[in-house]
Design an enzyme around this catalytic site. Structure first.
Site, PDB file in Angstrom:
ATOM      1  N   GLU A 129       0.823  -1.226   0.000  1.00 12.80           N
ATOM      2  CA  GLU A 129       0.000   0.000   0.000  1.00 12.80           C
ATOM      3  C   GLU A 129       0.855   1.274   0.000  1.00 12.80           C
ATOM      4  OE1 GLU A 129      -3.763   0.406   0.144  1.00 12.80           O
ATOM      5  OE2 GLU A 129      -2.713   2.145  -0.642  1.00 12.80           O
ATOM      6  N   VAL A 132       2.527   3.589  -3.315  1.00 14.13           N
ATOM      7  CA  VAL A 132       1.935   4.662  -4.135  1.00 14.13           C
ATOM      8  C   VAL A 132       1.207   5.654  -3.233  1.00 14.13           C
ATOM      9  CG1 VAL A 132       0.364   5.227  -6.022  1.00 14.13           C
ATOM     10  CG2 VAL A 132       1.590   3.050  -6.052  1.00 14.13           C
ATOM     11  N   GLY A 134       2.000   7.519  -0.667  1.00 11.46           N
ATOM     12  CA  GLY A 134       2.251   7.581   0.776  1.00 11.46           C
ATOM     13  C   GLY A 134       1.102   7.102   1.631  1.00 11.46           C
ATOM     14  N   ILE A 136      -2.101   7.701   1.461  1.00  9.11           N
ATOM     15  CA  ILE A 136      -3.446   7.533   0.867  1.00  9.11           C
ATOM     16  C   ILE A 136      -3.678   6.045   0.579  1.00  9.11           C
ATOM     17  CG2 ILE A 136      -4.955   8.117  -1.083  1.00  9.11           C
ATOM     18  CD1 ILE A 136      -3.265  10.608  -1.575  1.00  9.11           C
ATOM     19  N   GLY A 187      12.584  14.418   4.558  1.00 11.30           N
ATOM     20  CA  GLY A 187      12.425  12.971   4.354  1.00 11.30           C
ATOM     21  C   GLY A 187      11.448  12.618   3.243  1.00 11.30           C
ATOM     22  N   GLU A 190      13.659  10.682  -2.491  1.00 12.03           N
ATOM     23  CA  GLU A 190      14.311   9.371  -2.543  1.00 12.03           C
ATOM     24  C   GLU A 190      15.798   9.533  -2.209  1.00 12.03           C
ATOM     25  OE1 GLU A 190      12.607   6.378  -3.222  1.00 12.03           O
ATOM     26  OE2 GLU A 190      11.021   7.819  -2.873  1.00 12.03           O
ATOM     27  N   LYS A 205       5.035   4.645 -10.001  1.00 12.03           N
ATOM     28  CA  LYS A 205       3.726   4.634  -9.325  1.00 12.03           C
ATOM     29  C   LYS A 205       2.599   4.547 -10.336  1.00 12.03           C
ATOM     30  CE  LYS A 205       5.432   7.172  -5.285  1.00 12.03           C
ATOM     31  NZ  LYS A 205       5.759   8.501  -4.765  1.00 12.03           N
TER      32      LYS A 205
HETATM   33  P1  NAP Z   1      16.076   5.791   3.654  1.00 10.34           P
HETATM   34  O1  NAP Z   1      15.750   6.919   4.558  1.00 10.34           O
HETATM   35  O2  NAP Z   1      17.222   5.923   2.720  1.00 10.34           O
HETATM   36  O3  NAP Z   1      16.270   4.496   4.565  1.00 10.34           O
HETATM   37  C1  NAP Z   1      16.729   3.275   4.060  1.00 10.34           C
HETATM   38  C2  NAP Z   1      17.075   2.376   5.236  1.00 10.34           C
HETATM   39  O4  NAP Z   1      17.441   1.095   4.724  1.00 10.34           O
HETATM   40  C3  NAP Z   1      18.263   2.855   6.074  1.00 10.34           C
HETATM   41  O5  NAP Z   1      18.002   2.620   7.423  1.00 10.34           O
HETATM   42  C4  NAP Z   1      19.427   1.986   5.616  1.00 10.34           C
HETATM   43  O6  NAP Z   1      20.352   1.681   6.632  1.00 10.34           O
HETATM   44  C5  NAP Z   1      18.709   0.710   5.231  1.00 10.34           C
HETATM   45  N1  NAP Z   1      19.414   0.004   4.159  1.00 10.34           N
HETATM   46  C6  NAP Z   1      19.537   0.384   2.871  1.00 10.34           C
HETATM   47  N2  NAP Z   1      20.249  -0.525   2.183  1.00 10.34           N
HETATM   48  C7  NAP Z   1      20.595  -1.484   3.052  1.00 10.34           C
HETATM   49  C8  NAP Z   1      21.333  -2.703   2.955  1.00 10.34           C
HETATM   50  N3  NAP Z   1      21.880  -3.087   1.820  1.00 10.34           N
HETATM   51  N4  NAP Z   1      21.462  -3.465   4.066  1.00 10.34           N
HETATM   52  C9  NAP Z   1      20.907  -3.076   5.236  1.00 10.34           C
HETATM   53  N5  NAP Z   1      20.183  -1.938   5.402  1.00 10.34           N
HETATM   54  C10 NAP Z   1      20.033  -1.158   4.318  1.00 10.34           C
HETATM   55  O7  NAP Z   1      14.820   5.440   2.726  1.00 10.34           O
HETATM   56  P2  NAP Z   1      13.276   5.772   3.010  1.00 10.34           P
HETATM   57  O8  NAP Z   1      12.989   7.175   2.590  1.00 10.34           O
HETATM   58  O9  NAP Z   1      12.907   5.308   4.340  1.00 10.34           O
HETATM   59  O10 NAP Z   1      12.578   4.859   1.885  1.00 10.34           O
HETATM   60  C11 NAP Z   1      12.512   3.466   2.027  1.00 10.34           C
HETATM   61  C12 NAP Z   1      11.620   2.870   0.976  1.00 10.34           C
HETATM   62  O11 NAP Z   1      10.302   3.422   1.095  1.00 10.34           O
HETATM   63  C13 NAP Z   1      12.020   3.169  -0.467  1.00 10.34           C
HETATM   64  O12 NAP Z   1      11.657   2.072  -1.280  1.00 10.34           O
HETATM   65  C14 NAP Z   1      11.189   4.384  -0.848  1.00 10.34           C
HETATM   66  O13 NAP Z   1      10.967   4.504  -2.229  1.00 10.34           O
HETATM   67  C15 NAP Z   1       9.907   4.034  -0.128  1.00 10.34           C
HETATM   68  N6  NAP Z   1       9.039   5.159   0.207  1.00 10.34           N
HETATM   69  C16 NAP Z   1       9.562   6.256   0.830  1.00 10.34           C
HETATM   70  C17 NAP Z   1       8.722   7.289   1.197  1.00 10.34           C
HETATM   71  C18 NAP Z   1       9.237   8.525   1.892  1.00 10.34           C
HETATM   72  O14 NAP Z   1       8.453   9.441   2.135  1.00 10.34           O
HETATM   73  N7  NAP Z   1      10.521   8.595   2.231  1.00 10.34           N
HETATM   74  C19 NAP Z   1       7.353   7.206   0.937  1.00 10.34           C
HETATM   75  C20 NAP Z   1       6.855   6.048   0.293  1.00 10.34           C
HETATM   76  C21 NAP Z   1       7.707   5.038  -0.050  1.00 10.34           C
HETATM   77  P3  NAP Z   1      21.330   2.813   7.252  1.00 10.34           P
HETATM   78  O15 NAP Z   1      20.383   3.759   7.926  1.00 10.34           O
HETATM   79  O16 NAP Z   1      22.194   2.110   8.212  1.00 10.34           O
HETATM   80  O17 NAP Z   1      22.028   3.437   6.098  1.00 10.34           O
HETATM   81  N1  HSE Z   2      10.077  10.338  -2.867  1.00 10.80           N
HETATM   82  C1  HSE Z   2       8.694  10.029  -2.839  1.00 10.80           C
HETATM   83  C2  HSE Z   2       7.883  11.288  -3.045  1.00 10.80           C
HETATM   84  C3  HSE Z   2       8.337   9.377  -1.545  1.00 10.80           C
HETATM   85  O1  HSE Z   2       8.454  12.383  -2.961  1.00 10.80           O
HETATM   86  O2  HSE Z   2       6.686  11.183  -3.303  1.00 10.80           O
HETATM   87  C4  HSE Z   2       6.927   8.839  -1.512  1.00 10.80           C
HETATM   88  O3  HSE Z   2       6.781   7.741  -2.365  1.00 10.80           O
END
Ligand code: NAP
Ligand code: HSE
Length: 433
Positions: A129, A132, A134, A136, A187, A190, A205
């Site tokens: 969920e 796509v 966030g 919603i 945050g 990406e 998405k």
């Molecule tokens: P992030 O802040 O870069 O966090 C990634 C986490 O994964 C970090 O804790 C990192 O560890 C860990 N990690 C990455 N590669 C690793 C590896 N090879 N082995 C072990 N740990 C690893 O990313 P995020 O923003 O949370 O996003 C995570 C996912 O959610 C992505 O697929 C993104 O597209 C999706 N997403 C993000 C958002 C958003 O608003 N940010 C919204 C929807 C979806 P370290 O901390 O130790 O480096």
């Molecule tokens: N980087 C993405 C955005 C995170 O800005 O919408 C949510 O998927």
């Protein structure tokens, strides 16, 4: 109360949100699911990193095998991002009959099939969920709540970072690079923000949404994509004079049985509900043949909104699979196998901004080329003030026309001596077609 042990792969923005929600809403979640959810292990790369949440040291690990080989862990939440090792880790966990939740749109859009089929073979759930829009609940809405409809059109603002940037450029006149830094600090962006600003994130998405909404497996490269890096304050000013705003829209339409699929900056009327979606908010506007117009609106990025969607997936697994034994909802995404329309055949209205010499005959030469390509003009604006060395901005707005005809016209227009540059081309969506 019975307990379910889960593990997080990643403790970044989203992982932090999931941790916080499971801690702060522990009681509500336990009442709703009938289980106490315990995060038993968290995988990270660097154990020494400061993370802004207090997590017991003994549950943080850098060794994936600590999670894979722990049979007491029933649900694994992948919030690390990227393709590898996320893909391999999820496949291995499914092989051990662990249920999976992910927020990884890039992986689902580019390699989801393998994961869906593995989940199906292993009899585990694979929920996504948060991938796509966030917070919603759009996947659930399309998969469950709208199944009585033929969806005809879907327009989405599905990237929080670019919506944040465009909104601040428009409303505050802030500079692109500064706003991007702010989006990163909050945050939203990406790990590599190119994915946001060049439209890849929205492309992933849209591939997911279009597959679900139109029962057709959509290969990500079939989605036409443009990012927002060409958008300037000048374009925003012109948009304003037309009563429009510029948004990065993800569009899928069923046009004569073929799917139009595109992500690009779009001028939309400032009176349309999508025009008032600002900040990191996302919105998905759907036309169904039974329900009519619907709009889903909410935070599209950030730790807690995204965490909200992830936690709902965890609860859904617990509620629907108390014994964790079956009922995987594999996406049957090739029900109709609709043809994808070549982008050259797509019809739109266009805004074209050029820099030209300010001398007689220039406009005539340009309109002649457009006429030869069957492109009809709705308006022409030539700003009186001279930019420099007798050059002026010329802005053309077309009626509905095919992308191929526009491209061929621009190729010819570019060759005119008096045309110094074609500065931008932005599609216009007035939601009338
Ligand atoms: P992030 O802040 O870069 O966090 C990634 C986490 O994964 C970090 O804790 C990192 O560890 C860990 N990690 C990455 N590669 C690793 C590896 N090879 N082995 C072990 N740990 C690893 O990313 P995020 O923003 O949370 O996003 C995570 C996912 O959610 C992505 O697929 C993104 O597209 C999706 N997403 C993000 C958002 C958003 O608003 N940010 C919204 C929807 C979806 P370290 O901390 O130790 O480096
Ligand atoms: N980087 C993405 C955005 C995170 O800005 O919408 C949510 O998927």
């Amino acid at each position: 109360m019975k307990k379910v042990k889960i593990a997080l792969l990643g403790l970044g923005n989203v992982g932090r949100g999931v941790w916080t929600i499971l801690k702060e809403n522990q009681e509500e979640i336990a009442k709703r699911s009938g289980f106490k959810v315990e995060i038993a292990k968290i995988l990270v790369r660097d154990k020494s990193k400061q993370r802004g949440v207090e997590v017991p040291e003994n549950i943080v690990t850098t060794d994936f095998n600590d999670i894979l080989n722990d049979d007491s862990i029933k649900i694994v939440v992948e919030v690390m991002g990227g393709i590898e090792p996320a893909r391999e880790y999820m496949l291995q966990c499914m092989g051990k009959k662990k249920q999976i939740v992910t927020a990884n749109k890039m992986l689902i859009a580019t390699g989801g099939d393998e994961l869906f089929h593995k989940a199906d073979r292993e009899g585990v759930r694979f929920n996504y969920e948060a991938s796509v829009a966030g917070g919603i609940p759009i996947i659930q809405a399309i998969n469950e709540s709208l199944t009585g409809n033929k969806i005809e059109q879907l327009y989405g603002i599905v990237n929080g970072t670019t919506n944040f940037i465009l909104g601040k450029m428009q409303l505050e006149g802030s500079k692109f690079d500064d706003i991007l830094k702010e989006a990163q600090a909050k945050g939203y962006a990406e790990a590599d923000p190119t994915s946001d600003i060049e439209g890849f994130d929205a492309q992933y998405k849209l591939a997911i949404l279009a597959s679900l909404a139109f029962g057709t497996k959509v290969a990500v490269e079939k989605v036409y994509r443009e990012g927002i890096t060409n958008i300037t304050e000048v374009d925003m000013e012109y948009a304003k004079t037309f009563g429009m705003v510029i948004k990065l829209l993800a569009i899928v339409k069923d046009t004569d049985g073929k799917l139009e699929l595109r992500v690009h900056p779009t001028m939309i009327p400032e009176t349309h509900p999508l025009a008032n979606v600002y900040d990191s908010f996302n919105a998905v506007f759907i036309k169904g043949n039974a329900v009519g117009d619907l709009m889903f609106y909410g935070r599209g990025a950030g730790d807690l909104p995204t965490g909200s969607a992830v936690v709902s997936d965890i609860v859904s697994i617990i509620r629907n699979n108390i014994e964790f034994d079956n009922t995987n909802l594999v996406v049957k995404n090739n029900l109709w196998n609709k043809e994808i329309m070549d982008v050259g055949q797509v019809k739109s209205k266009y805004y074209i901004r050029l820099t030209v010499d300010d001398r007689p005959g220039v406009l005539g030469d340009i309109t002649a080329i457009l006429g030869n390509q069957d492109v009809s003009l709705r308006s022409v604006i030539q700003k009186g003030e001279i930019k420099n060395e007798e050059k002026v901005d010329l802005v053309l707005v077309t009626h509905l026309t095919r992308e191929d005809n526009i491209n061929k016209s621009l190729e010819e227009i570019k060759k005119l001596d008096a045309v110094k540059s074609i500065d931008n081309l932005i599609r216009i969506e007035d939601f009338e077609n």
